[in-house]
Write a protein that holds these residues in place. Structure first.
Motif, mmCIF file in Angstrom:
data_model
loop_
_atom_site.group_PDB
_atom_site.id
_atom_site.type_symbol
_atom_site.label_atom_id
_atom_site.label_comp_id
_atom_site.label_asym_id
_atom_site.label_seq_id
_atom_site.Cartn_x
_atom_site.Cartn_y
_atom_site.Cartn_z
ATOM 1 N N LEU A 163 -42.856 116.296 -79.943
ATOM 2 C CA LEU A 163 -43.717 115.431 -80.750
ATOM 3 C C LEU A 163 -45.124 115.371 -80.163
ATOM 4 O O LEU A 163 -46.116 115.453 -80.897
ATOM 5 C CB LEU A 163 -43.117 114.034 -80.846
ATOM 6 N N HIS A 164 -45.226 115.245 -78.843
ATOM 7 C CA HIS A 164 -46.549 115.229 -78.216
ATOM 8 C C HIS A 164 -47.297 116.537 -78.492
ATOM 9 O O HIS A 164 -48.506 116.529 -78.762
ATOM 10 C CB HIS A 164 -46.420 115.009 -76.709
ATOM 11 N N GLY A 190 -49.143 116.353 -89.299
ATOM 12 C CA GLY A 190 -49.035 117.802 -89.415
ATOM 13 C C GLY A 190 -48.265 118.262 -90.635
ATOM 14 O O GLY A 190 -47.709 119.362 -90.639
ATOM 15 N N ALA A 191 -48.240 117.447 -91.676
ATOM 16 C CA ALA A 191 -47.426 117.752 -92.855
ATOM 17 C C ALA A 191 -48.247 118.472 -93.928
ATOM 18 O O ALA A 191 -49.364 118.058 -94.234
ATOM 19 C CB ALA A 191 -46.834 116.476 -93.433
ATOM 20 N N ASP A 192 -47.685 119.537 -94.508
ATOM 21 C CA ASP A 192 -48.282 120.143 -95.685
ATOM 22 C C ASP A 192 -47.713 119.452 -96.926
ATOM 23 O O ASP A 192 -46.916 118.509 -96.816
ATOM 24 C CB ASP A 192 -48.038 121.652 -95.722
ATOM 25 N N GLN A 219 -38.727 123.619 -82.321
ATOM 26 C CA GLN A 219 -40.045 123.013 -82.296
ATOM 27 C C GLN A 219 -40.310 122.299 -83.609
ATOM 28 O O GLN A 219 -39.958 122.793 -84.682
ATOM 29 C CB GLN A 219 -41.103 124.085 -82.056
ATOM 30 N N LEU A 220 -40.943 121.139 -83.545
ATOM 31 C CA LEU A 220 -41.211 120.374 -84.747
ATOM 32 C C LEU A 220 -42.304 121.035 -85.576
ATOM 33 O O LEU A 220 -43.368 121.378 -85.070
ATOM 34 C CB LEU A 220 -41.649 118.953 -84.385
ATOM 35 N N ALA A 221 -42.060 121.175 -86.858
ATOM 36 C CA ALA A 221 -43.072 121.670 -87.784
ATOM 37 C C ALA A 221 -43.981 120.540 -88.238
ATOM 38 O O ALA A 221 -45.175 120.742 -88.479
ATOM 39 C CB ALA A 221 -42.408 122.319 -88.989
ATOM 40 N N SER A 222 -43.424 119.341 -88.373
ATOM 41 C CA SER A 222 -44.197 118.174 -88.801
ATOM 42 C C SER A 222 -43.395 116.928 -88.455
ATOM 43 O O SER A 222 -42.237 117.012 -88.044
ATOM 44 C CB SER A 222 -44.485 118.222 -90.310
ATOM 45 N N ILE A 272 -39.294 117.351 -89.244
ATOM 46 C CA ILE A 272 -38.772 118.573 -89.850
ATOM 47 C C ILE A 272 -38.956 119.683 -88.837
ATOM 48 O O ILE A 272 -40.054 119.867 -88.292
ATOM 49 C CB ILE A 272 -39.514 118.919 -91.150
ATOM 50 N N ASP A 273 -37.887 120.425 -88.548
ATOM 51 C CA ASP A 273 -37.942 121.488 -87.551
ATOM 52 C C ASP A 273 -38.470 122.785 -88.141
ATOM 53 O O ASP A 273 -38.263 123.082 -89.317
ATOM 54 C CB ASP A 273 -36.553 121.725 -86.960
ATOM 55 N N ASN A 274 -39.117 123.579 -87.308
ATOM 56 C CA ASN A 274 -39.619 124.879 -87.740
ATOM 57 C C ASN A 274 -38.505 125.790 -88.233
ATOM 58 O O ASN A 274 -38.680 126.533 -89.187
ATOM 59 C CB ASN A 274 -40.351 125.572 -86.581
ATOM 60 N N ASP A 275 -37.343 125.710 -87.566
ATOM 61 C CA ASP A 275 -36.269 126.631 -87.924
ATOM 62 C C ASP A 275 -35.362 126.088 -89.014
ATOM 63 O O ASP A 275 -34.388 126.728 -89.401
ATOM 64 C CB ASP A 275 -35.429 126.979 -86.693
#
Length: 301
Positions: A33-34, A96-98, A81-84, A71-74
């Motif tokens: 998260l950091h 970091g959300a689209d 790793q967190l995507a957002s 939400i995870d990247n994978d």
């Protein structure tokens, strides 16, 4: 917007609402998260400050404790790793959300059925998230709020006399803060809890994050602002206000220059966001040296 219901856990509600795409973060996600928060320091300063104060991504205590969604990247439900991410407390703040992930967070917020006072952050994410909630009892949508930052000293001479407010000045500071809030938002800050609002102001004063200029003759506050979120990298200014009796005398820009000067003693960047229709304020900030860094949006409830 419906109230939160304890009839089912947050995890099971999220799983059903988002097909497992969104999960509640745990302490194990703190480092990831950091890393995510550091990708957009100016936009994420509020969540960064809160997470650092808590020391963990773990959900807060109690039924109404703030929690962080991710939400995870994978696409997996754990690890990776967190995507957002998305802060869900008294406010909702996407990180970091689209548009696609923001819609998922909107579905998650709808499923959690929590009462919030606002949704704010980067505009595209906020507006997509809000639309996905389906909530219709909002007060107002402020869809375009320039996010502005400054990393060097102010370009104009700071207003003399701007200083930290003192705890014995609390009654005057509270009146000024309440007046600014009502003028800016159109309703009383006490509508969401008087004791919490007063505690917030006292906390800002005690932390040295409430700044004022006081007329030496009348002892009235002529100008004030606060550091609403503080990290080692970014200070976010909030609550900028000029006493109506002193408006038109050129206090706003020099006052902000003084606030920036003090902010840069704490962090290398100072930020704020402002309503697009407040052209006078935007001009004042530009005179000080602020530059635009994208767009925020706020949904008020």
């Amino acid at each position: 917007m419906p109230l939160w219901s304890p009839s089912a856990s947050a995890d099971s509600r999220l799983a059903r609402a988002t097909d497992g795409a969104v999960r509640v973060l745990t302490g194990a996600d703190t480092h990831a998260l950091h890393q995510l928060l550091e990708k957009d320091l100016a936009a994420n300063v509020t969540v960064t400050a809160a997470v650092r104060q808590r020391g963990t991504a773990e959900r807060g205590k109690g039924r109404d404790g703030a929690l962080l969604l991710g939400i995870d990247n994978d696409g997996a439900s754990t690890g990776g790793q967190l995507a957002s991410a998305c802060w869900v407390g008294s406010n909702i703040i996407p990180v970091g959300a689209d548009a696609e992930s923001a819609e998922l967070y909107g579905a998650a917020a709808r499923a959690l059925r929590r009462r919030v006072s606002s949704i704010y952050g980067r505009a595209d994410a906020v507006l997509s998230l809000f639309e996905a909630t389906g909530w219709g009892n909002h007060r107002e949508v402020r869809a375009e709020q320039p996010l502005m930052t400054i990393t060097g000293g102010p370009q104009i001479t700071p207003l003399q006399g701007v200083r930290r407010s003192r705890i014995e000045e609390f009654p005057a500071v509270e009146r000024a803060c309440a007046a600014m809030f009502a003028e800016e938002l159109g309703f009383s800050p006490y509508d969401h809890g008087a004791s919490q609002y007063r505690a917030r102001i006292r906390g800002l004063i005690k932390a040295g994050h409430s700044l004022v200029a006081v007329d030496p003759e009348t002892r009235q506050i002529t100008f004030k602002a606060e550091f609403g979120a503080v990290t080692d990298e970014v200070i976010q200014i909030q609550g900028v206000w000029v006493n109506p009796d002193w408006r038109g005398q050129g206090l706003a820009a020099p006052g902000m220059a003084a606030v920036v000067e003090r902010g840069l003693q704490l962090a290398p960047m100072v930020s704020l966001y402002v309503n697009s229709w407040n052209t006078a304020a935007i001009r004042a900030y530009e005179r000080v040296g602020f530059q635009r860094d994208g767009t925020y949006a706020t949904v008020l409830f």
